[in-house]
Design an enzyme around this catalytic site. Structure first.
Site, PDB file in Angstrom:
ATOM      1  CB  SER A   1       1.708  -0.981   7.012  1.00 11.08           C
ATOM      2  OG  SER A   1       0.487  -0.455   6.539  1.00 11.08           O
ATOM      3  NE  ARG A   2       6.272   0.713  12.101  1.00 15.05           N
ATOM      4  CZ  ARG A   2       5.606   1.857  12.179  1.00 15.05           C
ATOM      5  NH1 ARG A   2       4.305   1.834  12.433  1.00 15.05           N
ATOM      6  NH2 ARG A   2       6.210   3.016  11.998  1.00 15.05           N
TER       7      ARG A   2
ATOM      8  N   GLY B   1      -0.274   4.552   3.352  1.00  9.64           N
ATOM      9  CA  GLY B   1      -0.090   3.578   2.285  1.00  9.64           C
ATOM     10  C   GLY B   1       0.154   2.182   2.811  1.00  9.64           C
TER      11      GLY B   1
ATOM     12  CD  GLN C   1      -3.216   7.991  14.373  1.00 16.34           C
ATOM     13  OE1 GLN C   1      -2.043   8.074  14.092  1.00 16.34           O
ATOM     14  NE2 GLN C   1      -4.087   7.288  13.660  1.00 16.34           N
TER      15      GLN C   1
ATOM     16  CG  LEU D   1      -3.744   1.387   1.166  1.00 11.68           C
ATOM     17  CD1 LEU D   1      -4.814   1.816   0.173  1.00 11.68           C
ATOM     18  CD2 LEU D   1      -3.783   2.252   2.410  1.00 11.68           C
ATOM     19  CG  HIS D   2      -3.572  -3.391   6.488  1.00  9.12           C
ATOM     20  ND1 HIS D   2      -4.647  -3.088   7.298  1.00  9.12           N
ATOM     21  CD2 HIS D   2      -2.525  -2.689   6.996  1.00  9.12           C
ATOM     22  CE1 HIS D   2      -4.270  -2.281   8.262  1.00  9.12           C
ATOM     23  NE2 HIS D   2      -2.994  -2.010   8.106  1.00  9.12           N
TER      24      HIS D   2
ATOM     25  N   GLY E   1      -8.823   3.917  12.733  1.00  9.83           N
ATOM     26  CA  GLY E   1      -8.951   2.605  13.359  1.00  9.83           C
ATOM     27  C   GLY E   1      -8.531   2.639  14.818  1.00  9.83           C
TER      28      GLY E   1
ATOM     29  CG  HIS F   1      -5.106   1.074   5.607  1.00 11.08           C
ATOM     30  ND1 HIS F   1      -4.060   0.178   5.490  1.00 11.08           N
ATOM     31  CD2 HIS F   1      -4.659   2.078   6.401  1.00 11.08           C
ATOM     32  CE1 HIS F   1      -3.028   0.626   6.174  1.00 11.08           C
ATOM     33  NE2 HIS F   1      -3.360   1.766   6.741  1.00 11.08           N
TER      34      HIS F   1
END
Length: 377
Positions: free
Chosen positions: A275-276, A120, A242, A122-123, A236, A126
């Site tokens: 998001s951070r 969530g 990851q 979102l930017h 991404g 995403h």
């Protein structure tokens, strides 16, 4: 004309033209379908249950259709396909595993499903993944789930931004069909004891900095893949380790899923979208592009040495270039690591040849932990 007859007309038509639309209208006195809050939910469920089984593609734009019917004879006349801004079709929200599985099973095996897992907030990063999924698949599913098992002690689980309604609005605007938005209790029952342990990833620099993080990532991604059963999944490059981990999971566990890794999306000044970033003060935000500047400095060294005919570059030299640039910014209180790793395994390199590498970093800017990386080839 009964409401059942009206519904059958709509669903037969949509099935035949292979579109994915939710109809929430009722027959008005003027012979035109009009929005009715009282019957919207039941009509939507009725049509979804029947239309979804005949759908072979959803690449057509989402539209609201106005079906004209002769109020006397009940004869079908015309169907208007004009899109109205206020009538953008919102995706179906699935808070339970059973609901998500039910809708997934309803699709024919020939229907391709693109999946974008998110936490969530979102930017554009995403949204770029979702646009790619939309362009390459018949159906698009996004998940919104802040996964507690990938947060360590003292990390920002409790304050991580949660804005489901706003996120769904964004997803609606780019044609997402379904949103899987479970609770923590749904994903991890009270007797949950099973985890996916990705051997070796805890020894990467990011794994050392965040103990058990990749166990949490591997577990939740495996669970999401099992629930959604996507054809393709999109991630991404910003989360470099990851990305390697997810490819490893898919290969090791023999999952029939295409893993698509897209380039990091950046702000105009180079800061990787995250998001951070919302945690940064205005002053910290102005200084944050120093991370990308540091990585670009290492890239310049790498490229210049190969341009001079060198066959290898010392990894320590690349790390030193990045660290020196980061030290020029007083707001960076800690450089947790600068790593030069193999792009296929994320294992550390001492020398970098023409196969290239990934240079990644994590640092604390003010009180905010930021990560970034560049792939050198």
């Amino acid at each position: 004309m009964s409401m059942g007859t009206v519904r059958r007309r709509i669903c037969t038509r949509t099935s035949r033209v292979a579109l994915s639309h939710h109809f929430t209208s009722t027959l008005g006195n003027n012979g035109r379908f009009e929005t009715s809050d009282a019957t919207a939910s039941s009509n939507r469920r009725w049509c979804e249950e029947r239309c979804i089984r005949g759908k072979s593609s959803s690449k057509a734009p989402h539209r609201f259709y106005a079906l004209k019917v002769n109020p006397t004879s009940g004869t079908y006349l015309t169907m208007s396909t004009a899109m109205r801004d206020e009538s953008i079709t919102r995706p179906s929200i699935h808070p339970t595993i059973e609901s998500m599985r039910s809708v997934r099973k309803a699709y024919d095996s020939s229907v391709s499903v693109g999946f974008v897992p998110t936490m969530g907030a979102l930017h554009e990063g995403h949204l770029s993944l979702i646009r790619a999924a939309r362009s390459q698949n018949d159906v698009v599913v996004a998940s919104i789930f802040v996964n507690p098992t990938q947060f360590g002690e003292g990390e920002d689980l409790d304050k991580y931004p949660r804005q489901l309604e706003k996120d769904v609005d964004l997803l609606s605007s780019i044609g997402v069909d379904h949103v899987f938005a479970p609770s923590s209790d749904t994903m991890y029952g009270k007797n949950h004891v099973s985890y996916v342990e990705p051997t070796g990833f805890e020894k990467t620099r990011e794994g050392i900095a965040r103990p058990n993080h990749f166990r949490g990532v591997a577990t939740v991604v495996t669970k999401l893949f099992n629930i959604v059963q996507p054809t393709n999944a999109y991630f991404g490059q910003k989360d470099a380790v990851q990305c390697v981990l997810i490819r490893r999971i898919v290969d090791d566990l023999n999952m029939n899923i295409g893993v698509k890794i897209l380039d990091t999306v950046r702000e105009s000044d180079g800061l990787a979208m995250s998001s951070r970033n919302a945690y940064l003060t205005s002053e910290q935000r102005r200084k944050a592009p120093v991370l990308y500047k540091a990585l670009c400095s290492a890239r310049e060294v790498f490229e210049s040495r190969f341009a001079r005919g060198m066959e290898e570059v010392d990894a320590a030299d690349l790390r030193e270039v990045v660290e020196n640039v980061l030290r020029t910014e007083p707001l960076i209180s800690e450089v947790q690591y600068v790593a030069v790793d193999d792009s296929e395994t994320m294992q550390p390199l001492t020398r970098v040849g023409r196969d290239g590498c990934v240079i990644s970093l994590a640092c604390i800017l003010g009180t905010v932990r930021l990560i970034d990386n560049v792939v050198l080839i």
